[in-house]
Write an enzyme that holds these catalytic residues in place. Structure first.
Site, short mmCIF file in Angstrom:
data_model
loop_
_atom_site.label_atom_id
_atom_site.label_comp_id
_atom_site.label_asym_id
_atom_site.label_seq_id
_atom_site.Cartn_x
_atom_site.Cartn_y
_atom_site.Cartn_z
N SER A 35 0.81 -1.22 0.00
CA SER A 35 0.00 0.00 0.00
C SER A 35 0.84 1.27 0.00
CB SER A 35 -0.95 0.02 1.20
OG SER A 35 -0.23 0.15 2.41
N LYS B 25 1.26 4.80 6.82
CA LYS B 25 0.76 5.65 5.73
C LYS B 25 1.45 7.01 5.77
CE LYS B 25 -2.45 2.53 4.82
NZ LYS B 25 -2.43 1.70 3.58
#
Length: 230
Positions: free
Chosen positions: A38, A92
């Site tokens: 991701s 993230k």
């Protein structure tokens, strides 16, 4: 009891090392293997990233109890946080700060009405990891803003992604809006919403080791002890 004391005495150096490692990992630094893509191309599957646990807050070791605020997170930081909404520990990039109005249009971010700058890169650009283009669709680009250093992202325009466009939201006080650099293959704040500061664990800053997780488990030597930032 005498045997136990003898073992402790004969291995005191090693025991002290383990105790120091326990304290360091509990309150100063930590490391995590990354199983998903991701955050590609910044973080690859099989990278073991290192985080500073005192980048933002001083916490009670091995707990979420904050003792003191040290620094404020900055846009563009790669942050490890424990997401209650997803039930996972996530890694993230910080995109939206408290009070920001954030919107995503065609995978491109708009903060307070201003769109980030994007530079599409050729596939042979040296900043793209050599292992990345073999399996990824779409294209690579450099993303930046006046208060966010440039970094690589992937935009996969070959697939449908319902999170490619979002409505504008205002990030609440003490909350943050996160996105993965692999824009069309990341479950982030577009899916789970903003994350409160209490969930932040630390700032990821480097790669300790890296192996080909999805292939033959051989080392990616060039990624050992490398920075996560351009």
């Amino acid at each position: 009891m005498s045997k136990i004391m003898s073992v402790i005495k004969n291995n005191s150096g090693f025991i002290l090392f383990l105790f120091a490692l326990f304290i360091v990992r509990g309150s100063i630094f930590d490391w995590h293997p990354v199983p998903t893509g991701s955050m590609k191309p910044t973080i690859l599957e099989g990278d073991v990233i290192v985080e500073s646990k005192i980048a933002y807050d001083l916490k009670l070791p091995f707990s979420d109890t904050t003792l003191m605020r040290l620094n404020e997170p900055e846009r563009g930081d790669i942050i490890v946080f424990s997401s209650e909404k997803s039930g996972k520990r996530l890694i993230k990039r910080l995109i939206g700060l408290p009070g920001d109005k954030v919107q995503v249009t065609n995978d491109q971010i708009i903060i307070n009405g201003k769109m980030a700058t994007y530079q599409k890169l050729p596939m042979d650009d040296p900043r793209i990891p050599a292992v990345a283009p073999d399996r990824d669709n779409g294209f690579y680009a450099l993303e930046s803003m006046p208060d966010m250093d440039e970094h690589l992202i992937i935009i996969d325009d070959t697939k449908y992604n319902p999170s490619r466009d979002t409505v504008a939201i205002v990030v609440p006080e003490d909350h943050y809006f996160f996105m993965g650099d692999n824009r069309d293959n990341s479950a982030d704040s577009r899916t789970y919403g903003t994350a409160p500061r209490s969930e932040l664990l630390g700032r990821a800053f480097g790669i300790m080791i890296s192996i080909k997780w999805l292939e033959d488990y051989t080392p990616r030597w060039k990624r050992f002890f490398s920075s996560l930032y351009l």
